[in-house]
Scaffold this active site. Structure first.
Site, PDB file in Angstrom:
ATOM      1  N   CYS A  54       0.524  -1.189  -0.436  1.00 37.06           N
ATOM      2  CA  CYS A  54       0.089   0.125   0.249  1.00 37.06           C
ATOM      3  C   CYS A  54       0.968   1.096  -0.296  1.00 37.06           C
ATOM      4  O   CYS A  54       2.002   1.368  -0.390  1.00 37.06           O
ATOM      5  CB  CYS A  54      -1.105   0.577   1.069  1.00 37.06           C
ATOM      6  SG  CYS A  54      -0.304  -0.389   2.895  1.00 37.06           S
TER       7      CYS A  54
ATOM      8  N   ASN B  48       2.342   1.169   4.329  1.00 36.38           N
ATOM      9  CA  ASN B  48       2.317   0.273   5.338  1.00 36.38           C
ATOM     10  C   ASN B  48       2.420   0.585   6.397  1.00 36.38           C
ATOM     11  O   ASN B  48       3.590  -0.038   7.610  1.00 36.38           O
ATOM     12  CB  ASN B  48       4.067  -0.082   4.434  1.00 36.38           C
ATOM     13  CG  ASN B  48       4.564  -1.947   5.405  1.00 36.38           C
ATOM     14  OD1 ASN B  48       5.798  -1.839   5.562  1.00 36.38           O
ATOM     15  ND2 ASN B  48       3.343  -2.354   5.554  1.00 36.38           N
TER      16      ASN B  48
ATOM     17  N   CYS C 114      -1.052   0.614   7.766  1.00 37.63           N
ATOM     18  CA  CYS C 114      -2.157   0.444   7.910  1.00 37.63           C
ATOM     19  C   CYS C 114      -2.892  -0.730   7.296  1.00 37.63           C
ATOM     20  O   CYS C 114      -3.389  -1.713   7.407  1.00 37.63           O
ATOM     21  CB  CYS C 114      -3.782   1.348   7.496  1.00 37.63           C
ATOM     22  SG  CYS C 114      -3.362   3.492   8.484  1.00 37.63           S
ATOM     23  N   ARG C 115      -3.069  -0.492   5.609  1.00 34.78           N
ATOM     24  CA  ARG C 115      -3.860  -1.291   4.749  1.00 34.78           C
ATOM     25  C   ARG C 115      -2.393  -2.417   4.192  1.00 34.78           C
ATOM     26  O   ARG C 115      -3.421  -3.930   4.722  1.00 34.78           O
ATOM     27  CB  ARG C 115      -4.124  -1.094   3.880  1.00 34.78           C
ATOM     28  CG  ARG C 115      -5.355   0.278   3.879  1.00 34.78           C
ATOM     29  CD  ARG C 115      -5.863   1.154   2.094  1.00 34.78           C
ATOM     30  NE  ARG C 115      -4.339   1.500   1.538  1.00 34.78           N
ATOM     31  CZ  ARG C 115      -4.374   1.779   0.463  1.00 34.78           C
ATOM     32  NH1 ARG C 115      -4.852   1.577   0.028  1.00 34.78           N
ATOM     33  NH2 ARG C 115      -2.755   3.043   0.384  1.00 34.78           N
ATOM     34  N   SER C 116      -2.155  -2.329   4.281  1.00 34.78           N
ATOM     35  CA  SER C 116      -0.645  -3.730   3.478  1.00 34.78           C
ATOM     36  C   SER C 116      -0.809  -4.782   5.061  1.00 34.78           C
ATOM     37  O   SER C 116      -0.449  -5.629   5.008  1.00 34.78           O
ATOM     38  CB  SER C 116       0.419  -3.553   2.823  1.00 34.78           C
ATOM     39  OG  SER C 116       1.056  -2.332   3.499  1.00 34.78           O
TER      40      SER C 116
ATOM     41  N   ASP D 207      -8.636   3.695   1.301  1.00 36.04           N
ATOM     42  CA  ASP D 207      -7.505   4.149   2.244  1.00 36.04           C
ATOM     43  C   ASP D 207      -7.692   4.352   3.517  1.00 36.04           C
ATOM     44  O   ASP D 207      -8.701   5.438   3.233  1.00 36.04           O
ATOM     45  CB  ASP D 207      -6.454   5.598   1.946  1.00 36.04           C
ATOM     46  CG  ASP D 207      -5.412   5.111   3.082  1.00 36.04           C
ATOM     47  OD1 ASP D 207      -5.466   4.990   3.784  1.00 36.04           O
ATOM     48  OD2 ASP D 207      -4.161   6.402   1.822  1.00 36.04           O
TER      49      ASP D 207
HETATM   50  P1  4NP Z   1      -1.686   2.652   4.098  1.00 34.52           P
HETATM   51  O1  4NP Z   1      -2.091   4.494   4.948  1.00 34.52           O
HETATM   52  O2  4NP Z   1      -1.233   3.850   2.583  1.00 34.52           O
HETATM   53  O3  4NP Z   1      -2.446   1.974   4.127  1.00 34.52           O
HETATM   54  O4  4NP Z   1      -0.374   2.803   4.913  1.00 34.52           O
HETATM   55  C1  4NP Z   1      -1.488   5.267   4.809  1.00 34.52           C
HETATM   56  C2  4NP Z   1      -0.745   5.612   6.115  1.00 34.52           C
HETATM   57  C3  4NP Z   1      -0.366   6.575   6.060  1.00 34.52           C
HETATM   58  C4  4NP Z   1       0.158   7.872   4.936  1.00 34.52           C
HETATM   59  C5  4NP Z   1      -1.911   7.788   4.365  1.00 34.52           C
HETATM   60  C6  4NP Z   1      -1.930   6.684   3.871  1.00 34.52           C
HETATM   61  N1  4NP Z   1       0.488   9.290   4.677  1.00 34.52           N
HETATM   62  O5  4NP Z   1      -0.073  10.309   4.358  1.00 34.52           O
HETATM   63  O6  4NP Z   1       1.334   9.366   5.743  1.00 34.52           O
END
Ligand code: 4NP
Length: 153
Positions: free
Chosen positions: A10, A13, A15-17, A125
């Site tokens: 994702c 790294n 939240c989702r992955s 997200d």
């Molecule tokens: P992820 O979520 O891609 O599912 O881990 C996010 C985590 C952090 C950010 C964006 C999405 N960020 O902008 O810091």
């Protein structure tokens, strides 16, 4: 590669992955399927960080431990180290395609393309959302995990 291996990617790294990683690990253990499973982010801002506390809480709600995760950025070597790479959304897929080295051997797919009723859709997200968005993301990755186990068994 002696054992099947899957990498989820994702953006951050955190939240989702990471949720996809532990959801698939739990589903594979339950099915008795030997799989090497990892996760990474296309971005490196959160490298070394634990998973987002809301993702940890959502996993715990499903009896799955996500406290030991540490974020990392995807690298060129991942495209040969893993047999299958899943992008959590379309932007992640575009970024991965741009990053893939010429010698890449991994197969690269949008995760929800492995879920028959969800072809072409994203795991949205949840980072700027609320607990319900993390619950939706968990439902998506858990559903995908069941489809992955069914296809790889
Ligand atoms: P992820 O979520 O891609 O599912 O881990 C996010 C985590 C952090 C950010 C964006 C999405 N960020 O902008 O810091």
């Amino acid at each position: 590669m002696s054992q099947k291996s899957v990498l989820f990617v994702c953006l951050g790294n955190i939240c989702r992955s990471p949720m996809a990683e532990v959801a698939l690990r739990a589903a594979a253990v339950e099915a008795g399927l030997a799989l090497t499973i990892g996760s990474a982010g296309t971005g490196g801002w959160h490298a070394g960080d634990p998973a987002d506390s809301r993702a940890v809480a959502e996993a715990a709600r499903h009896g799955v431990d996500l406290t030991r995760h540490r974020a990392r950025q995807v690298g060129e070597e991942d495209f040969s180290r893993f047999g299958q790479i899943f992008a959590l959304d379309q932007q992640n897929l575009r970024d991965l395609k741009a990053l893939a080295p010429r010698r890449a051997t991994a197969r690269l797919d949008l995760l929800m393309d492995w879920v028959p009723e969800r072809v072409g859709t994203a795991v949205v997200d949840p980072y700027y959302g609320g607990p319900e968005d993390f619950a939706q993301a968990w439902d998506d990755v858990a559903r995908a995990a069941r489809c992955i186990v069914a296809r790889l068994t």
